[in-house]
Structures are given as C-alpha cells and as structure tokens.
Design a protein around this motif. Structure first.
Motif, PDB file in Angstrom:
ATOM      1  N   TRP A  87     -22.545  -6.277 -26.761  1.00 13.04           N
ATOM      2  CA  TRP A  87     -23.727  -6.029 -27.377  1.00 13.04           C
ATOM      3  C   TRP A  87     -24.378  -7.350 -27.691  1.00 13.04           C
ATOM      4  CZ3 TRP A  87     -24.146  -8.776 -32.448  1.00 13.04           C
ATOM      5  CH2 TRP A  87     -25.173  -8.527 -33.032  1.00 13.04           C
ATOM      6  N   TRP A  88     -23.648  -8.599 -27.927  1.00  9.59           N
ATOM      7  CA  TRP A  88     -24.275 -10.052 -28.056  1.00  9.59           C
ATOM      8  C   TRP A  88     -24.667 -10.603 -26.755  1.00  9.59           C
ATOM      9  CZ3 TRP A  88     -20.974 -14.894 -30.092  1.00  9.59           C
ATOM     10  CH2 TRP A  88     -21.909 -15.867 -30.194  1.00  9.59           C
ATOM     11  N   ILE A  89     -23.988 -10.192 -25.685  1.00  8.11           N
ATOM     12  CA  ILE A  89     -24.406 -10.973 -24.124  1.00  8.11           C
ATOM     13  C   ILE A  89     -25.767 -10.085 -23.961  1.00  8.11           C
ATOM     14  CG2 ILE A  89     -24.159 -10.695 -21.742  1.00  8.11           C
ATOM     15  CD1 ILE A  89     -20.993 -11.199 -22.429  1.00  8.11           C
ATOM     16  N   GLY A  90     -25.814  -8.970 -24.339  1.00  7.25           N
ATOM     17  CA  GLY A  90     -26.998  -8.051 -24.234  1.00  7.25           C
ATOM     18  C   GLY A  90     -28.205  -8.572 -24.998  1.00  7.25           C
ATOM     19  N   LYS A  91     -28.015  -9.079 -26.068  1.00 14.82           N
ATOM     20  CA  LYS A  91     -28.991  -9.786 -26.897  1.00 14.82           C
ATOM     21  C   LYS A  91     -29.502 -11.132 -26.108  1.00 14.82           C
ATOM     22  CE  LYS A  91     -28.972 -10.202 -31.394  1.00 14.82           C
ATOM     23  NZ  LYS A  91     -30.151  -9.276 -31.696  1.00 14.82           N
ATOM     24  N   MET A  92     -28.533 -11.780 -25.716  1.00 12.76           N
ATOM     25  CA  MET A  92     -28.754 -13.088 -24.945  1.00 12.76           C
ATOM     26  C   MET A  92     -29.695 -12.844 -23.583  1.00 12.76           C
ATOM     27  SD  MET A  92     -25.102 -14.911 -24.949  1.00 12.76           S
ATOM     28  CE  MET A  92     -24.214 -15.114 -26.616  1.00 12.76           C
ATOM     29  N   LEU A  93     -29.393 -11.746 -22.936  1.00 14.82           N
ATOM     30  CA  LEU A  93     -30.051 -11.341 -21.797  1.00 14.82           C
ATOM     31  C   LEU A  93     -31.609 -10.769 -22.164  1.00 14.82           C
ATOM     32  CD1 LEU A  93     -27.344  -9.380 -19.919  1.00 14.82           C
ATOM     33  CD2 LEU A  93     -28.691 -11.238 -18.953  1.00 14.82           C
ATOM     34  N   ASP A  95     -33.650 -10.755 -25.100  1.00 14.26           N
ATOM     35  CA  ASP A  95     -34.630 -11.513 -26.153  1.00 14.26           C
ATOM     36  C   ASP A  95     -35.471 -12.409 -25.375  1.00 14.26           C
ATOM     37  OD1 ASP A  95     -33.210 -10.264 -28.062  1.00 14.26           O
ATOM     38  OD2 ASP A  95     -32.687 -12.490 -29.016  1.00 14.26           O
ATOM     39  N   GLU A  96     -36.852 -11.862 -25.878  1.00 11.67           N
ATOM     40  CA  GLU A  96     -37.912 -12.736 -25.194  1.00 11.67           C
ATOM     41  C   GLU A  96     -38.055 -14.352 -25.534  1.00 11.67           C
ATOM     42  OE1 GLU A  96     -42.759 -12.862 -25.377  1.00 11.67           O
ATOM     43  OE2 GLU A  96     -41.732 -11.524 -26.562  1.00 11.67           O
ATOM     44  N   PHE A  97     -37.528 -14.614 -26.766  1.00  9.73           N
ATOM     45  CA  PHE A  97     -36.986 -15.966 -26.954  1.00  9.73           C
ATOM     46  C   PHE A  97     -35.772 -16.318 -27.516  1.00  9.73           C
ATOM     47  CE2 PHE A  97     -41.648 -14.996 -27.961  1.00  9.73           C
ATOM     48  CZ  PHE A  97     -42.248 -16.076 -27.261  1.00  9.73           C
ATOM     49  N   PRO A  98     -34.708 -16.386 -26.455  1.00  8.29           N
ATOM     50  CA  PRO A  98     -33.459 -16.379 -26.811  1.00  8.29           C
ATOM     51  C   PRO A  98     -32.665 -17.684 -27.551  1.00  8.29           C
ATOM     52  CG  PRO A  98     -33.835 -17.126 -24.328  1.00  8.29           C
ATOM     53  CD  PRO A  98     -35.153 -16.849 -25.014  1.00  8.29           C
ATOM     54  N   LEU A  99     -33.557 -18.540 -28.112  1.00  8.06           N
ATOM     55  CA  LEU A  99     -33.369 -19.503 -28.689  1.00  8.06           C
ATOM     56  C   LEU A  99     -32.407 -19.416 -29.797  1.00  8.06           C
ATOM     57  CD1 LEU A  99     -32.922 -22.872 -28.963  1.00  8.06           C
ATOM     58  CD2 LEU A  99     -35.022 -22.724 -30.136  1.00  8.06           C
ATOM     59  N   ARG A 100     -32.588 -18.355 -30.610  1.00  4.47           N
ATOM     60  CA  ARG A 100     -31.853 -17.909 -31.813  1.00  4.47           C
ATOM     61  C   ARG A 100     -30.394 -17.651 -31.238  1.00  4.47           C
ATOM     62  NH1 ARG A 100     -32.496 -16.783 -37.152  1.00  4.47           N
ATOM     63  NH2 ARG A 100     -34.786 -16.741 -36.804  1.00  4.47           N
ATOM     64  N   GLU A 101     -30.246 -16.985 -30.060  1.00  6.25           N
ATOM     65  CA  GLU A 101     -28.934 -16.510 -29.728  1.00  6.25           C
ATOM     66  C   GLU A 101     -28.030 -17.827 -29.129  1.00  6.25           C
ATOM     67  OE1 GLU A 101     -27.580 -13.689 -30.472  1.00  6.25           O
ATOM     68  OE2 GLU A 101     -29.545 -13.130 -31.688  1.00  6.25           O
ATOM     69  N   LYS A 102     -28.733 -18.637 -28.745  1.00  7.23           N
ATOM     70  CA  LYS A 102     -28.282 -19.896 -28.048  1.00  7.23           C
ATOM     71  C   LYS A 102     -27.720 -20.685 -29.307  1.00  7.23           C
ATOM     72  CE  LYS A 102     -27.973 -22.718 -24.141  1.00  7.23           C
ATOM     73  NZ  LYS A 102     -28.856 -23.062 -22.778  1.00  7.23           N
TER      74      LYS A 102
END
Length: 463
Positions: A87-93, A95-102
C-alpha cells in the motif's frame, strides 16, 4: 544529468516530475507538494486487525486456548503486514507530487518502530499516518505526537518503565537519536528522563500514563528542576541550542548529500531554529538554494530510489508493489523493519558488492522482459545477445526516434547519469553505432541494450 531530472529524483523517486518542475519552477512545485492531499482513512485490508488495546487483549486471551487458531491469526497478520508495505509503495508510485511520501519515509527512518517488535499492524499504521500528516509540520509537535504512540512505547520498552524499576530505552533515544545527538546531555539526564516517562504505556488510541506506575519525585533534566511528564520533557529539550542540527544533517543526507559539510549543517540548522522548527520552511530554503548549485552525484541512491526509477523508465505495465517490497528488503531497506533503532545507515551501505550485484541482476531481468519476482538470473553475455526478444512484460523505453545515435545517447544519458566520461561515450557508441537507424528492425532492442549498459555504471547509482 539536467537539474530538472536530478531534482525530480531527489524530491520523488523517478524522472516523472522533471517536466513539471521545469515548467512550473521549483517554488511552485514545492507549494503543490506541500498542498498534496492524502487520505486519512484506514485501508480496508487492515480493518480486521486489532485496533485498540482491548481488542488486542481479547484476541490474545482467545488465542492462548487455541494454538491452531493462533497460528492462523499470525499468518493472516503477516499477510496484512505485507499488504501494508505494498500500500505504501503504491502511494510512492502513484502520487503526482511524491515529496510527502518521501518525507514520510525520512521520518519513518528517524522515529523507528518496527513491526517485528510491535507486532500490531494498526499501531504501525497509526505511527506511519502521524508521520504523513506531520511530514511538513513542526518538528517539536511531531516529536510530542510520535513519542506518545502505542508503537513507540512498545518498540522502546517504555511499557516496562515503572517507578522503582526504570527502563531508560525511550528516554535515551529521545535525546540521542531523535533530538540532540551524543555529547549534548548526561547519563543523569537519561535516568531522570526515564522518571518522567515512567508509567507511559499502551492506551486505547495512543500511549497514556498509568498513575500506579508513575514517578512523582522531582528531578533535574537538562538544567531544569521539577516533576516533568512527556510534553514538558520535550519542551525542555527544544530549548537546547543543539536541537536543530541533528535533524538538519539527517535531512540533508536524505535528500542531497551523503556527507554534508558542517558549515552547511550549521547554516540550515540555524535557520530551522529561526523559524521555530517548522519543517516546511526548512525544506523550502534547502531545496530552492541547493537547486541552483551543481550537486549531482553527491548521494548514493537508496533501494527505493533505484528500483522506482527503473520501473518508471521502463514503463512497466504491472508495477507489482509486493515484489518491489521484497527487492528493497533484499537490498537492506525493509519498510517497517529497520535493522535497529538507528534505522538504515544510508550512504555507502547502499552500494556494497552484494547490493551492486543484485541491482545488476534485476536490471538484466527487467530488460530481458522478466517481471519483478522472477528468479532466473540472466548473464551479461546472454543479455547482450537476446535483450527484449521475449519482452513478456511490455518494457518500453521513451526515446525520440527522429535522432541520430549521439543524440539518443545524450537523451537517455541525461536522464540516467550525473556525468558521462569520454571513455563511457565511446562505449555507448559501440552499442549504438554511427549508422543507427530507428526505422530498422531491432532498433528498440539496441536502445534497450544501451539503457542496460548505462544502468550498470557506477554513475547510475548516484544522484
């Protein structure tokens, strides 16, 4: 490597955001990243796992009388944990702006609390969600919130911290790893901090004090005297002049430099103090100022950055988040399960000979049309002879077909490599020769062989 691709990799996990950064500018891109919405809902796959201490107690009592059922529940929770990683890896892939996940992943490796020890998926999810919600917020506020999670008090054994029988683990790491760093406190501060944290244990929606285990005596803590509880302890810590620098160094290491200079840490750390520990302001200053510098090649890619860039470059139609999770685990970056409370070391630890071999093996497999998770190893000579002849997973590189060999080399190299030496250029031109014609049969395979060769260079391991 052009700076837009470089900063797309640094603020995310691939070159996917490079065009947006170039078109909108770094400031606008950051504003959109900070404003990126996220869901606070509990994922469906975790709904049936114990959510509260009462539910956990009831389940444990029930399982004690049935070993077979206990085994089945354990298997189910392990599956739920695997789903949580995916689920978390999916969010990293996605998200249009992935900085929050990073940034969430940064905090995840700062305030470590592993599933292996906590063993409750919902507590791990709650811990992760607090990091996400406060990813760009106030460092002091986040510290107060995360210390008072069931995951943290369990992981650092504060459930065993009681008056007359103190456990110093949480008190020590609060000072050593989370805020001040070694050399800025005394062993007496650790012992007395444990007194203030005594009785802080598992609660229904987060950690709570149990009066029977609290220590009501006054003590001295970082030069202050009184009977302090968790929020007061953290307030005292954040008055210490050294607080800004540990976290600033770690942020610089996470995003830009494996070895940031002391001057840089001092400069940005002092600014963090000026803005009262607001992380969004610090990130904005760091990213906008470092954006104008030539800093490419200053950080080794972690396993997530490595594999997610490959997946985007090859346009894999099936991302297979669980297989990604297994790959980064093999590389030493197991989400929710760091090796110890210090987290992943980063830097040179991401480029051991074993890790480098694993990376070369996976790129051979992907370029040869094999999906993540398939076990067959493809040798280099076989790779060069048969690349993409059996492209069963639909690998498709993006490149401009109206270009000659040198232009294609420059286009792809600019996305992958922070620098290209003269010798490397000659090697590239042996793969993609001067008479290369995109209209001929096999041209796609030739470009894919070039890509494979480039991604095995040491320069590809750096951003």
């Amino acid at each position: 490597m052009d700076k837009y691709t470089l900063w797309s990799l640094r603020l995310g996990y691939s070159a996917k955001q490079a065009k947006t950064i170039k078109a909108a500018g770094i400031n606008s891109f950051l504003d959109n990243s900070f404003a990126q919405e996220f869901s606070s809902e509990i994922p469906e796959f975790i709904q049936n796992s114990p959510k509260s201490f009462k539910e956990l107690q009831a389940l444990r009592k029930k399982l004690k009388s049935s070993p077979e059922e206990a085994k089945a529940v354990l298997k189910k929770e392990q599956q739920t944990h695997s789903d949580l990683k995916a689920w978390w890896i999916g969010k990293m892939l996605e998200d249009e702006f992935p900085l929050r996940e990073k940034m969430t992943c940064f905090w995840h490796n700062h305030y470590v609390a592993t599933y292996q020890k906590v063993k409750v998926n919902n507590w791990i999810f709650q811990h992760n969600q607090i990091l996400r919600e406060n990813a760009f917020g106030n460092f002091k506020v986040l510290t107060k919130k995360i210390i008072q999670t069931n995951a943290m008090v369990t992981y650092l054994d504060n459930t065993d911290n009681k008056k007359g029988n103190l456990n110093e683990n949480l008190s020590r790491e609060l000072l050593e790893l989370f805020t001040l760093g070694i050399g800025n406190y005394s062993e007496e501060d650790i012992k007395n901090g444990a007194k203030g944290l005594a009785g802080l244990g598992i609660g229904e929606n987060g950690a709570t004090y149990r009066k029977i285990f609290e220590d009501g005596d006054n003590f001295s803590y970082l030069g202050r005297s009184g009977n302090f509880k968790v929020d007061q302890l953290i307030e005292i810590i954040f008055h210490h002049p050294k607080v800004p620098y540990l976290i600033t160094r770690k942020i610089l290491k996470w995003f830009i430099y494996d070895d940031p200079t002391d001057d840089l840490v001092q400069y940005y750390g002092s600014y963090l103090k000026e803005v009262d520990f607001e992380i969004k302001h610090l990130l904005t200053k760091i990213f906008t100022e470092e954006f104008s510098k030539n800093t490419a090649g200053s950080k080794i890619k972690n396993p997530l950055e490595y594999i997610l860039q490959l997946i985007e470059e090859l346009n894999l139609p099936v991302k297979n988040e669980k297989a990604i999770g297994f790959f980064i685990k093999d590389q030493g970056m197991d989400l929710f399960n760091q090796p110890n409370v210090k987290g992943w070391d980063g830097g040179n630890s991401w480029l051991t000979s074993q890790i480098f071999l694993q990376r070369n093996t996976i790129i051979d497999a992907l370029c040869n049309g094999r999906s993540l998770g398939q076990k067959r190893v493809v040798k280099d000579d076989e790779m060069m002879e048969s690349t993409a002849k059996n492209n069963s997973i639909g690998v498709k590189l993006n490149w401009n077909k109206n270009q000659n060999n040198k232009q294609i080399i420059a286009e792809i190299g600019n996305r992958l490599l922070f620098q290209i030496s003269e010798n490397d250029q000659l090697d590239f031109e042996k793969i993609l020769k001067y008479d290369f014609d995109a209209a001929t049969e096999g041209s796609e395979n030739a470009v894919l062989r070039l890509f494979n060769f480039m991604t095995k260079l040491p320069e590809f391991q750096l951003i």
